[in-house]
Scaffold this active site. Structure first.
Site, PDB file in Angstrom:
ATOM      1  N   CYS A 113       0.852  -1.199   0.000  1.00 42.95           N
ATOM      2  CA  CYS A 113       0.000   0.000   0.000  1.00 42.95           C
ATOM      3  C   CYS A 113       0.884   1.244   0.000  1.00 42.95           C
ATOM      4  CB  CYS A 113      -0.891  -0.033   1.237  1.00 42.95           C
ATOM      5  SG  CYS A 113      -1.431   1.589   1.764  1.00 42.95           S
ATOM      6  N   GLU A 114       0.663   2.135  -0.964  1.00 44.46           N
ATOM      7  CA  GLU A 114       1.545   3.302  -1.084  1.00 44.46           C
ATOM      8  C   GLU A 114       1.244   4.369  -0.037  1.00 44.46           C
ATOM      9  OE1 GLU A 114       0.945   4.646  -5.072  1.00 44.46           O
ATOM     10  OE2 GLU A 114      -0.645   6.031  -4.531  1.00 44.46           O
ATOM     11  N   HIS A 115       0.137   4.231   0.681  1.00 50.77           N
ATOM     12  CA  HIS A 115      -0.179   5.222   1.709  1.00 50.77           C
ATOM     13  C   HIS A 115       0.423   4.884   3.059  1.00 50.77           C
ATOM     14  CE1 HIS A 115      -3.797   5.793  -1.067  1.00 50.77           C
ATOM     15  NE2 HIS A 115      -2.958   6.790  -1.274  1.00 50.77           N
ATOM     16  N   HIS A 116       0.669   3.612   3.311  1.00 50.62           N
ATOM     17  CA  HIS A 116       1.209   3.196   4.614  1.00 50.62           C
ATOM     18  C   HIS A 116       2.463   2.331   4.489  1.00 50.62           C
ATOM     19  CE1 HIS A 116      -3.147   3.921   5.378  1.00 50.62           C
ATOM     20  NE2 HIS A 116      -2.671   4.489   6.474  1.00 50.62           N
ATOM     21  N   GLN A 154      -4.890  -0.380  -4.919  1.00 48.60           N
ATOM     22  CA  GLN A 154      -5.408  -1.562  -5.610  1.00 48.60           C
ATOM     23  C   GLN A 154      -6.113  -1.207  -6.923  1.00 48.60           C
ATOM     24  OE1 GLN A 154      -7.367  -4.357  -2.983  1.00 48.60           O
ATOM     25  NE2 GLN A 154      -8.564  -5.191  -4.687  1.00 48.60           N
ATOM     26  N   HIS A 182      -5.696  -5.587   2.888  1.00 48.00           N
ATOM     27  CA  HIS A 182      -4.727  -4.507   3.093  1.00 48.00           C
ATOM     28  C   HIS A 182      -4.320  -4.530   4.553  1.00 48.00           C
ATOM     29  CE1 HIS A 182      -5.585  -2.084  -0.706  1.00 48.00           C
ATOM     30  NE2 HIS A 182      -6.308  -3.177  -0.794  1.00 48.00           N
ATOM     31  N   CYS A 184      -2.817  -2.452   6.207  1.00 50.32           N
ATOM     32  CA  CYS A 184      -3.025  -1.163   6.882  1.00 50.32           C
ATOM     33  C   CYS A 184      -4.442  -1.062   7.436  1.00 50.32           C
ATOM     34  CB  CYS A 184      -2.731  -0.006   5.932  1.00 50.32           C
ATOM     35  SG  CYS A 184      -3.679  -0.055   4.418  1.00 50.32           S
TER      36      CYS A 184
HETATM   37 ZN   LIG Z   1      -2.879   1.730   3.371  1.00 55.73          ZN
END
Ligand SMILES: [Zn+2]
Length: 225
Positions: A113-116, A154, A182, A184
């Site tokens: 996941c590119e956010h976490h 995703q 995910h 996260c």
């Molecule tokens: Zn995430």
């Protein structure tokens, strides 16, 4: 004040996992450094993070971690950022004149996941209807893996897989469904360990109800081997 607000906005987007574009956002100078130069810089960065957290990197168990993580980022889990690693676009002529859809089910997805920067783990199901060209079956797994080995959302992963296969196979008639967990979401934040996320992208004939239904029915098949 302005800066605070911006950070709040960025945080909110991150937790909602909204993607911004179907292309992975890359810097213009993304390939100015070679792999070993990147590993060297990231090794120092990881060491800095660990030291900031208060960890003692002279401990035998921890001292190899910065180097191990740096190599893993560049060569493995983010290796798909390097276009040189893209699977070759070789195709074959459809000699059998097989005109129905071909479905490759349950392709393992290991992404991040590119956010976490936490794992996304799931299965991809990919289908196409040949326009005259066919690909080796393992090529579909390799394409999934190549785009998965990037910081991802995703939705973008699903679209990138479809676009690449449309390109290679010279047809719009490509579809992909991904069902993934995910970490996260499952291990932090709201800690919902059971939930998974389904994304789909349907091109060409797969936009038609019947073709889409046939594909989704194949995915549901539970063959015992
Ligand atoms: Zn995430």
């Amino acid at each position: 004040m302005k800066l605070d607000n911006d950070f709040n906005d960025i945080d909110a987007i991150g937790d909602d996992h909204v993607g911004s574009s179907s292309e992975t956002p890359m810097r213009k100078d993304a390939f100015r450094l070679n792999a070993s130069e990147k590993i060297e810089i990231i090794r120092d960065d990881v060491r800095h993070i660990m030291e900031t957290l208060g960890l003692d990197l002279s401990d035998d168990s921890l001292k190899g971690t910065p180097n191990r993580v740096a190599k893993m980022f560049v060569n493995e889990i983010f290796g798909g950022l390097d276009p040189k690693k893209k699977p070759s676009a070789s195709t074959f002529e459809n000699k059998y004149k097989y005109g129905e859809m071909l479905v490759e089910k349950n392709i393992s997805v290991y992404s991040t996941c590119e956010h976490h920067l936490l794992p996304i783990v799931g299965k991809a199901h990919v289908a196409y209807i040949s326009s005259g060209k066919v690909v080796g079956l393992s090529k579909m797994n390799r394409i999934v893996d190549y785009f998965a080995k990037r910081p991802q959302v995703q939705e973008r992963l699903t679209i990138q897989i479809v676009k690449e296969l449309q390109n290679v196979l010279d047809t719009e008639d490509v579809a992909c469904v991904i069902d993934a967990k995910h970490l996260c979401v499952n291990s932090r934040g709201i800690r919902d360990i059971e939930s998974s996320t389904v994304t789909s992208e349907f091109g060409g004939k797969f936009k038609e109800k019947e073709t889409r239904r046939e594909f989704l029915d194949y995915i549901k098949l539970d063959t015992q081997f």
